[in-house]
Scaffold this active site. Structure first.
Site, PDB file in Angstrom:
ATOM      1  N   ASN A   7       7.458 -12.240  13.015  1.00  9.98           N
ATOM      2  CA  ASN A   7       7.181 -10.839  13.346  1.00  9.98           C
ATOM      3  C   ASN A   7       8.286 -10.032  12.660  1.00  9.98           C
ATOM      4  OD1 ASN A   7       6.812  -8.354  14.494  1.00  9.98           O
ATOM      5  ND2 ASN A   7       7.004  -9.072  16.620  1.00  9.98           N
ATOM      6  N   ARG A  95       2.522 -11.480  12.569  1.00 15.44           N
ATOM      7  CA  ARG A  95       2.035 -10.383  13.393  1.00 15.44           C
ATOM      8  C   ARG A  95       1.926  -9.155  12.491  1.00 15.44           C
ATOM      9  NH1 ARG A  95       5.175  -6.442  17.391  1.00 15.44           N
ATOM     10  NH2 ARG A  95       3.336  -5.391  18.180  1.00 15.44           N
ATOM     11  N   HIS A 184      -1.219  -4.022  21.141  1.00 17.31           N
ATOM     12  CA  HIS A 184      -0.974  -5.143  22.078  1.00 17.31           C
ATOM     13  C   HIS A 184      -2.211  -6.040  22.200  1.00 17.31           C
ATOM     14  CE1 HIS A 184       2.045  -2.517  24.574  1.00 17.31           C
ATOM     15  NE2 HIS A 184       2.705  -3.241  23.678  1.00 17.31           N
ATOM     16  N   HIS A 212      -0.671  -4.605  30.460  1.00 16.70           N
ATOM     17  CA  HIS A 212       0.538  -5.105  29.780  1.00 16.70           C
ATOM     18  C   HIS A 212       1.653  -4.083  30.020  1.00 16.70           C
ATOM     19  CE1 HIS A 212       2.632  -7.020  26.174  1.00 16.70           C
ATOM     20  NE2 HIS A 212       3.294  -5.886  26.339  1.00 16.70           N
ATOM     21  N   ARG A 245       8.414   6.300  25.753  1.00 18.56           N
ATOM     22  CA  ARG A 245       7.268   7.091  25.256  1.00 18.56           C
ATOM     23  C   ARG A 245       6.567   7.784  26.417  1.00 18.56           C
ATOM     24  NH1 ARG A 245       4.768   2.185  22.475  1.00 18.56           N
ATOM     25  NH2 ARG A 245       6.343   1.669  20.948  1.00 18.56           N
ATOM     26  N   ARG A 288      14.387  -2.358  35.431  1.00 18.05           N
ATOM     27  CA  ARG A 288      15.299  -2.866  36.470  1.00 18.05           C
ATOM     28  C   ARG A 288      16.298  -1.804  36.873  1.00 18.05           C
ATOM     29  NH1 ARG A 288      15.918  -8.227  33.005  1.00 18.05           N
ATOM     30  NH2 ARG A 288      15.792  -6.570  31.483  1.00 18.05           N
ATOM     31  N   GLU A 388       2.530 -13.846  23.108  1.00 20.62           N
ATOM     32  CA  GLU A 388       1.884 -13.361  21.884  1.00 20.62           C
ATOM     33  C   GLU A 388       2.124 -14.316  20.726  1.00 20.62           C
ATOM     34  OE1 GLU A 388       2.153  -8.796  21.619  1.00 20.62           O
ATOM     35  OE2 GLU A 388       3.546  -9.317  23.211  1.00 20.62           O
TER      36      GLU A 388
HETATM   37  P1  AMP Z   1       9.104  -6.726  27.613  1.00 21.39           P
HETATM   38  O1  AMP Z   1       8.944  -5.597  26.623  1.00 21.39           O
HETATM   39  O2  AMP Z   1       7.817  -7.419  27.925  1.00 21.39           O
HETATM   40  O3  AMP Z   1      10.218  -7.668  27.288  1.00 21.39           O
HETATM   41  O4  AMP Z   1       9.534  -6.032  29.005  1.00 21.39           O
HETATM   42  C1  AMP Z   1      10.727  -5.325  29.135  1.00 21.39           C
HETATM   43  C2  AMP Z   1      10.730  -4.591  30.465  1.00 21.39           C
HETATM   44  O5  AMP Z   1      10.585  -5.533  31.552  1.00 21.39           O
HETATM   45  C3  AMP Z   1      12.028  -3.822  30.725  1.00 21.39           C
HETATM   46  O6  AMP Z   1      11.730  -2.523  31.227  1.00 21.39           O
HETATM   47  C4  AMP Z   1      12.680  -4.648  31.830  1.00 21.39           C
HETATM   48  O7  AMP Z   1      13.454  -3.868  32.674  1.00 21.39           O
HETATM   49  C5  AMP Z   1      11.454  -5.153  32.575  1.00 21.39           C
HETATM   50  N1  AMP Z   1      11.794  -6.236  33.488  1.00 21.39           N
HETATM   51  C6  AMP Z   1      12.230  -7.487  33.194  1.00 21.39           C
HETATM   52  N2  AMP Z   1      12.495  -8.170  34.336  1.00 21.39           N
HETATM   53  C7  AMP Z   1      12.223  -7.330  35.372  1.00 21.39           C
HETATM   54  C8  AMP Z   1      12.302  -7.416  36.798  1.00 21.39           C
HETATM   55  N3  AMP Z   1      12.708  -8.531  37.394  1.00 21.39           N
HETATM   56  N4  AMP Z   1      11.938  -6.340  37.532  1.00 21.39           N
HETATM   57  C9  AMP Z   1      11.541  -5.207  36.939  1.00 21.39           C
HETATM   58  N5  AMP Z   1      11.441  -5.055  35.608  1.00 21.39           N
HETATM   59  C10 AMP Z   1      11.774  -6.084  34.829  1.00 21.39           C
END
Ligand code: AMP
Length: 404
Positions: A7, A95, A184, A212, A245, A288, A388
């Site tokens: 990617n 990708r 996505h 997603h 965004r 988080r 993915e």
């Molecule tokens: P991704 O783009 O799929 O890697 O997702 C990233 C997002 O997932 C970020 O906003 C992180 O804060 C959120 N994330 C990861 N672990 C947790 C969790 N335990 N609780 C809430 N959000 C989370």
């Protein structure tokens, strides 16, 4: 059969090497800050026991060619490598962000495909050129391996015109390709297939809403395995609230920002793509951190979470109506897989639609596919980890086997 998935971004190359016959991931990593003074290459070798060993290299990686060569060196390295020779790699799966209307499925890359990806550069001016750079360097480094393109947009190409057309002059669609494309797609397709496996029913008999929620976020309405609507649009800016965004907004707001606040087009672009969403509303784009702030009494974070989950709930209602009949809702990606609180807020109050979350099941963390709806819920609610890269590897294998 070993398949390398890459990617390529403007200054990065993410990669994973799969052993498809043994359903194993052998290595993964990322070269970052390519072309900058301090490039970083993080390479992880995954041992048969499941344990992993990571090596981090710092130095200068001048360009993507050097970056991919360095990655190959590590893949065949005596200590950190996982293969003896690069000829063991049977194919490279790429990708590719935007396939426009040209690609409805995964395809082996040839001159025509490269030309079509180039033609779609105006639709994805940041991503497609980087993806093309990845294809070019991989072709020169693996001249004998088929190169395969897996498009983020392909899964959404089944969306009917009533859902993809914007209500603007028709020529803008016909001549300039202005329409909803959606992104996505690899993730939505992967979790929809996994949901069908889990539910023990053919995907062709199921109606699903896939959600997603990562840094970017989107939803899809999947009718009998085919996508019929999705929340992202001509660009990934539309739809749900995301980390930075805005998602959906009144299309006249940019005029107001330009006329009244004298913002330039570039500033408006930055505002809506990089400084809006959760970050714009409460100062944090990582979910988080937003939840921590809310728990510490931060009012802005509380309202940001309400806006975030209310938007998803509205789309669930809209897609339920579009599908007319719903069997399952799937939550995936970083937030969807890990935040019980967000999932609960999105589904709260939907009992009359047959959507009932089980609070105890929902609160249990896990890394595997799991059901979080109550036993009596007509609509199954599932949490499914997305993958993915694996989907790109599976698609790559499928097309090269079909060709041979
Ligand atoms: P991704 O783009 O799929 O890697 O997702 C990233 C997002 O997932 C970020 O906003 C992180 O804060 C959120 N994330 C990861 N672990 C947790 C969790 N335990 N609780 C809430 N959000 C989370």
């Amino acid at each position: 059969m070993k398949i390398l998935v890459i990617n390529t971004g403007s200054s990065s190359i993410k990669y994973e090497l799969f052993d498809m016959d043994h359903r194993q991931i052998l290595a993964s990593g990322m070269a970052e800050k390519i072309g900058e003074d301090k490039s970083i290459l993080t390479h992880t070798k995954i041992l048969a026991s499941g344990e992993s060993v990571t090596k981090i290299e710092e130095g200068v990686i001048a360009d993507h060619h050097q970056g991919l060569n360095r990655i190959v060196d590590l893949l065949i390295d005596k200590e950190h490598g996982v293969i003896q020779d690069k000829s063991e790699i049977s194919a490279v799966g790429h990708r590719v962000v935007h396939g426009g209307e040209d690609f409805h499925a995964t395809t082996v890359i040839d001159e025509k495909v490269i030309a079509a990806i180039k033609e779609n550069i105006p639709l994805a001016p940041l991503h497609n050129p980087a993806n093309l750079a990845g294809i070019e360097v991989a072709t020169s480094i693996f001249p004998d391996a088929p190169q395969v393109a897996v498009f983020d947009t392909a899964f959404h190409q089944t969306i009917p015109m009533r859902a993809f057309l914007y209500a603007i002059p028709f020529e803008l669609y016909q001549k300039d390709r202005v329409r909803r494309y959606g992104f996505h797609g690899t993730s939505h397709a992967y979790v929809a297939e996994r949901a069908a496996d889990y539910l023990g029913q053919p995907l062709s008999e199921l109606n699903l809403i896939t959600i997603h929620l990562g840094n970017g976020a989107s939803m899809a309405a999947v009718e009998k395995g085919k996508c019929i609507d999705t929340s992202m649009g001509m660009t990934p800016l539309a739809g749900l609230v995301m980390g930075t965004r805005s998602g959906d907004l009144d299309p006249a707001i940019p005029f107001f920002l330009a006329d009244y606040l004298r913002m330039s087009l570039k500033d408006i672009d930055t505002l809506l793509n990089k400084d809006s969403g959760l970050k714009g509303m409460c100062g944090a784009n990582d979910m988080r951190e937003v939840i921590e702030k809310k728990n510490a009494g931060d009012e802005q974070a509380k309202i940001a979470l309400e806006v975030y989950t209310y938007r998803i709930k509205k789309y669930i209602g809209a897609y339920f109506a579009a599908l007319e009949n719903l069997d399952g809702i799937v939550f995936t990606a970083g937030i969807g897989e890990n935040s019980a609180e967000i999932r609960e807020l999105c589904c709260r109050g939907l009992n009359k639609l047959g959507i009932e979350i089980d609070l105890e099941r929902n609160s249990k963390p896990g890394k595997e596919i799991r059901e979080i709806s109550s036993p009596g819920s007509e609509v199954k609610i599932l949490v499914i980890p997305t993958n993915e890269e694996l989907k790109i590897a599976q698609e790559t294998r499928k097309v090269i086997e079909a060709e041979s």
